[in-house]
Scaffold this motif. Structure first.
Motif, PDB file in Angstrom:
ATOM      1  N   ALA A 168       0.829  -1.219   0.000  1.00 26.59           N
ATOM      2  CA  ALA A 168       0.000   0.000   0.000  1.00 26.59           C
ATOM      3  C   ALA A 168       0.855   1.257   0.000  1.00 26.59           C
ATOM      4  CB  ALA A 168      -0.953   0.007   1.194  1.00 26.59           C
ATOM      5  N   GLY A 169       2.183   1.089  -0.007  1.00 25.11           N
ATOM      6  CA  GLY A 169       3.082   2.223  -0.150  1.00 25.11           C
ATOM      7  C   GLY A 169       3.345   2.978   1.135  1.00 25.11           C
ATOM      8  N   LEU A 170       3.824   4.201   0.974  1.00 23.58           N
ATOM      9  CA  LEU A 170       4.095   5.101   2.098  1.00 23.58           C
ATOM     10  C   LEU A 170       2.884   5.983   2.318  1.00 23.58           C
ATOM     11  CD1 LEU A 170       6.116   6.346   4.165  1.00 23.58           C
ATOM     12  CD2 LEU A 170       6.791   7.938   2.346  1.00 23.58           C
ATOM     13  N   ARG A 171       2.369   5.984   3.552  1.00 20.92           N
ATOM     14  CA  ARG A 171       1.169   6.741   3.870  1.00 20.92           C
ATOM     15  C   ARG A 171       1.430   7.643   5.073  1.00 20.92           C
ATOM     16  NH1 ARG A 171      -2.502   4.139   0.747  1.00 20.92           N
ATOM     17  NH2 ARG A 171      -4.205   5.432   1.504  1.00 20.92           N
ATOM     18  N   GLN A 172       0.533   8.591   5.277  1.00 17.04           N
ATOM     19  CA  GLN A 172       0.656   9.518   6.401  1.00 17.04           C
ATOM     20  C   GLN A 172      -0.689   9.652   7.113  1.00 17.04           C
ATOM     21  OE1 GLN A 172       2.261  13.767   5.953  1.00 17.04           O
ATOM     22  NE2 GLN A 172       0.071  14.071   6.318  1.00 17.04           N
ATOM     23  N   LEU A 173      -0.631   9.570   8.443  1.00 15.17           N
ATOM     24  CA  LEU A 173      -1.800   9.824   9.274  1.00 15.17           C
ATOM     25  C   LEU A 173      -1.540  11.078  10.099  1.00 15.17           C
ATOM     26  CD1 LEU A 173      -2.451   6.184  10.558  1.00 15.17           C
ATOM     27  CD2 LEU A 173      -3.820   7.424   8.861  1.00 15.17           C
ATOM     28  N   ASP A 174      -2.542  11.904  10.261  1.00 13.92           N
ATOM     29  CA  ASP A 174      -2.422  13.138  11.046  1.00 13.92           C
ATOM     30  C   ASP A 174      -3.015  12.900  12.426  1.00 13.92           C
ATOM     31  OD1 ASP A 174      -2.380  15.729  12.074  1.00 13.92           O
ATOM     32  OD2 ASP A 174      -2.826  16.629  10.131  1.00 13.92           O
ATOM     33  N   LEU A 175      -2.238  13.220  13.465  1.00 14.45           N
ATOM     34  CA  LEU A 175      -2.723  13.038  14.832  1.00 14.45           C
ATOM     35  C   LEU A 175      -3.681  14.147  15.269  1.00 14.45           C
ATOM     36  CD1 LEU A 175       0.533  11.824  16.629  1.00 14.45           C
ATOM     37  CD2 LEU A 175      -1.575  10.522  16.295  1.00 14.45           C
ATOM     38  N   ASN A 176      -3.755  15.231  14.494  1.00 15.74           N
ATOM     39  CA  ASN A 176      -4.644  16.349  14.830  1.00 15.74           C
ATOM     40  C   ASN A 176      -4.461  16.794  16.285  1.00 15.74           C
ATOM     41  OD1 ASN A 176      -6.089  16.497  12.256  1.00 15.74           O
ATOM     42  ND2 ASN A 176      -6.928  14.497  12.841  1.00 15.74           N
ATOM     43  N   LEU A 177      -3.211  17.037  16.655  1.00 17.51           N
ATOM     44  CA  LEU A 177      -2.880  17.356  18.039  1.00 17.51           C
ATOM     45  C   LEU A 177      -3.527  18.643  18.527  1.00 17.51           C
ATOM     46  CD1 LEU A 177       0.933  16.459  18.109  1.00 17.51           C
ATOM     47  CD2 LEU A 177      -0.986  15.073  18.908  1.00 17.51           C
ATOM     48  N   GLU A 178      -3.837  19.551  17.608  1.00 23.57           N
ATOM     49  CA  GLU A 178      -4.444  20.817  18.041  1.00 23.57           C
ATOM     50  C   GLU A 178      -5.868  20.637  18.533  1.00 23.57           C
ATOM     51  OE1 GLU A 178      -4.275  21.216  13.449  1.00 23.57           O
ATOM     52  OE2 GLU A 178      -3.568  19.816  14.986  1.00 23.57           O
TER      53      GLU A 178
END
Length: 399
Positions: A168-178
């Motif tokens: 599925a390749g390289l992916r990014q998840l955002d933690l939405n820390l704000e």
């Protein structure tokens, strides 16, 4: 300075050190939390007072010099006073330090663990799970799934999770820390569809590696805009500041762009990046290159690997050097080029390159024990700031 070792009896799957607590996964799918500060403090009390700072620096606070708790002279003298370099803990004694245990079988067997801003992040073939961890009030944890994409390795920085997700390749998840701790499930952003088995951060960029061949860099640009994470409570991750700069994905490039390698075995080379370095294994030789913020790659040096080294299983970088796992051995190339060979096939390997307290530790997990190794270089030498192997040390790290 000598390398030190703690052998802990017991069956383990993976480990992570964070804010004085040892987080360990068991083969039964349990998440056990131990009081690491208390354990190492008790080990210190069992040796002569003059030698105790060596253990403190090695196992409990590798930042003790930079934060002023210890001086370089004190640590140096303590290593000279040490007469014991290996310590053993039985499973019965280890049980005395157990603080809590939770069932995390839904994310087991995990493929990697990270901590980022008090979030425990676990990847597995079932996806990516997360939980908020208050190190001052350890209790039962319940993991929340934030992605169903099978993931082989994660690396967290800038409030984001880089995910090496195989085919599925390289992916990014955002933690939405704000927005505080409000986990929600998502497939994340696809950064590259090429196969990805491992990933790491290089400044604000993400390096990606496929063990079957191919390495690339997902380039991000800094925006100059910052956000302040919303605190779930008053604790934050080791080394994390009050504000995080926003970064924006720009493009993918070949990790080897700009590298001049005359090796005749280049077709069989394996390249990966971490922090400020790029490493390439061609045949039995490993080469190190400085990766500058400008994108320039400059050769730093070579090192021959053991002649009997077999197929590479995994690679990673830490402050103390480079770790290359083969079928039946783990090889560490220390910052000064010294090679340390650990025989045997580990169940798992743990390092803590983004921590400020445990950068000098390597955990080798076997079927019936953990070998907690403190890998130490001579920090009074200038090479530690300019060394070829291992991440560059912060200028203030040694006081």
């Amino acid at each position: 300075m000598r390398d030190l070792n703690i052998t802990i009896e017991g069956s383990w799957w993976d480990t992570l050190l964070y804010k004085g607590k040892l987080h360990a996964l068991t083969p039964e799918g349990d998440w056990a939390v131990f009081d690491w500060d208390a354990l190492t403090s008790d080990l210190e009390e069992a040796i002569e007072a003059a030698a105790r700072p060596a253990l403190q620096f090695s196992f409990r606070a590798s930042n003790a010099i930079s934060n002023g708790t210890l001086t370089r002279d004190t640590v140096t003298r303590a290593f000279e006073q040490l007469t014991v370099f290996d310590f053993d803990l039985s499973s019965k004694k280890m049980a005395k330090y157990l603080l809590a245990k939770s069932d995390v079988s839904g994310a087991f067997p995990n493929t990697s663990m990270n901590m980022h801003y008090d979030r425990m992040i676990m990847s597995s073939h079932n996806g990516v799970h997360i939980e908020y961890v208050n190190s001052d009030h350890i209790g039962v944890h319940i993991l929340k799934k934030i992605s169903s994409v099978a993931t082989r390795q994660i690396a967290a920085a800038y409030g984001r999770i880089a995910c090496a997700s195989g085919d599925a390749g390289l992916r990014q998840l955002d933690l939405n820390l704000e927005h505080g701790f409000k986990p929600s499930e998502s497939d994340g952003l696809e950064l590259n569809s090429q196969p990805c088995d491992a990933c790491d951060w290089m400044y604000q960029n993400i390096s990606a590696l496929s063990y079957s061949g191919g390495s690339y860099l997902a380039k991000f640009i800094k925006t100059g805009e910052f956000f302040r994470p919303t605190k779930t409570d008053d604790t934050f991750s080791d080394g994390d500041g009050a504000e995080i700069e926003r970064i924006k994905f720009e493009e993918n490039i070949d990790l080897n762009d700009g590298i001049d390698d005359e090796s005749s075995e280049q077709d069989h080379a394996l390249s990966w990046g971490s922090h400020d370095k790029i490493y390439k294994v061609s045949g039995s030789r490993i080469s190190a290159y400085r990766f500058a913020a400008s994108g320039e790659r400059r050769l730093l040096g070579h090192r021959q690997l053991p002649a009997d080294a077999s197929e590479i299983v995994s690679v990673r970088s830490a402050l103390f050097g480079v770790i290359v796992e083969f079928d039946e051995a783990v090889v560490v190339i220390k910052g000064d080029g010294t090679l340390v060979d650990f025989k045997g096939e580990p169940v798992n390997i743990s390092t803590f390159s983004r921590s400020r307290r445990y950068e000098n530790q390597l955990h080798l997990i076997a079927d019936d024990s953990i070998q907690v190794k403190s890998i130490n270089n001579k920090f009074e030498n200038e090479y530690f700031l300019k060394k070829a192997f291992g991440s560059k040390a912060p200028h203030e790290w040694f006081g």
